[in-house]
Design an enzyme around this catalytic site. Structure first.
Site, PDB file in Angstrom:
ATOM      1  N   GLU A  66      40.658  32.154  46.627  1.00 43.77           N
ATOM      2  CA  GLU A  66      41.238  33.383  46.074  1.00 43.77           C
ATOM      3  C   GLU A  66      40.152  34.441  45.961  1.00 43.77           C
ATOM      4  O   GLU A  66      39.034  34.157  45.512  1.00 43.77           O
ATOM      5  CB  GLU A  66      41.842  33.106  44.702  1.00 43.77           C
ATOM      6  CG  GLU A  66      42.411  34.342  44.019  1.00 43.77           C
ATOM      7  CD  GLU A  66      43.083  34.019  42.682  1.00 43.77           C
ATOM      8  OE1 GLU A  66      43.668  32.912  42.572  1.00 43.77           O
ATOM      9  OE2 GLU A  66      43.005  34.852  41.754  1.00 43.77           O
ATOM     10  N   GLU A  74      40.814  43.159  38.963  1.00 45.47           N
ATOM     11  CA  GLU A  74      41.663  42.757  37.850  1.00 45.47           C
ATOM     12  C   GLU A  74      41.258  43.580  36.631  1.00 45.47           C
ATOM     13  O   GLU A  74      40.068  43.810  36.391  1.00 45.47           O
ATOM     14  CB  GLU A  74      41.514  41.274  37.533  1.00 45.47           C
ATOM     15  CG  GLU A  74      42.109  40.348  38.568  1.00 45.47           C
ATOM     16  CD  GLU A  74      41.987  38.895  38.157  1.00 45.47           C
ATOM     17  OE1 GLU A  74      43.006  38.290  37.793  1.00 45.47           O
ATOM     18  OE2 GLU A  74      40.853  38.375  38.192  1.00 45.47           O
TER      19      GLU A  74
END
Length: 255
Positions: free
Chosen positions: A136, A141
């Site tokens: 990932e 974020e």
């Protein structure tokens, strides 16, 4: 007048040369009336029965209605009513997948305690080998409970969840207007940028399936989560609605 003409020609030549240095793999400027489903998939619901809470105890139900295209932007709106929380999540899985390159996204963040917008990527073999083995790449974020902070993270078999392969960048003005989030991914390293400033480089000394599952195609994910292990657990219900606005997504490789 001649001098001005020469300057203009020179600038056009420079711009042309810059474009020739790039090979566009994918470009989405959301300048349509509806989402292009040749490139994008909706992921709907709450993740159940296989991944309830989307694996992170998130509170939202993903719908198509919480996404719209307007004025050349993709807008994901987080909402709440008497029955729960709602948002949207889209991916390019099985439609736009690529190995190596630069991913660049211009976006404007929502604000509020409990929000968790993200721009990220997963390995296209996730259905075969699962997570985190697939790898990932978290390009951006943001969690509203800690304003001004942008997280860039890698998840692998060797380190995942609360991964050690991460960087937190504090930018006091990150909530103001649009910013460009970018990752440059090669066979040697993965570099993360915010507004073209390098903030983190990932390049483990040993590259094997446990530390470097990044020599294969990945796909892009855009979503706005609510609550969850990272974004919550508390959610400020007074903040809704909130918008995560994406101007464009560009994937390219240097020639």
């Amino acid at each position: 007048m001649i001098k001005q003409f020469v300057v203009i020609i020179s600038l056009l030549t420079i711009l042309s040369c810059e474009k020739e240095k790039e090979s566009i793999v994918f470009f989405e400027d959301f300048d349509q009336e509806q989402l292009n489903l040749s490139n994008w998939n909706f992921e709907l619901g709450n993740g159940c029965p296989n991944l309830c809470g989307w694996g992170n105890n998130e509170r939202q139900v993903y719908t198509k209605e919480n996404l719209k295209l307007q004025d050349g932007n993709l807008i994901i709106t987080a909402t709440k009513d008497s029955t729960g929380y709602y948002s949207s999540r889209i991916t390019t899985k099985n439609k736009v997948e690529f190995k190596y390159g630069t991913v660049e996204v211009r976006a404007k963040l929502p604000q509020g305690h409990g929000l968790w917008p993200a721009i990220w990527m997963l390995g296209n073999d996730i259905d075969k080998i699962g997570w985190p083995a697939c790898g990932e790449i978290d390009i951006m974020e943001y969690v509203g409970k800690t304003p001004h902070e942008i997280h860039t993270t890698l998840h692998t078999n060797e380190s995942h969840g609360n991964s050690k392969n991460t960087n937190v960048q504090t930018i006091k003005t990150i909530e103001e207007g649009f910013h460009v989030y970018k990752v440059n991914w090669t066979k040697d390293d993965i570099k993360f940028y915010i507004d073209n400033n390098l903030v983190y480089t990932f390049s483990p000394t040993v590259k094997d399936k446990n530390t470097w599952p990044f020599d294969k195609p990945f796909y892009v994910i855009l979503n706005l989560a609510i609550g969850g292990n990272f974004g919550g657990p508390e959610v400020d219900d007074s903040i809704f609605p909130q918008e995560f606005v994406i101007d464009y997504v560009k994937v390219f490789k240097d020639n």
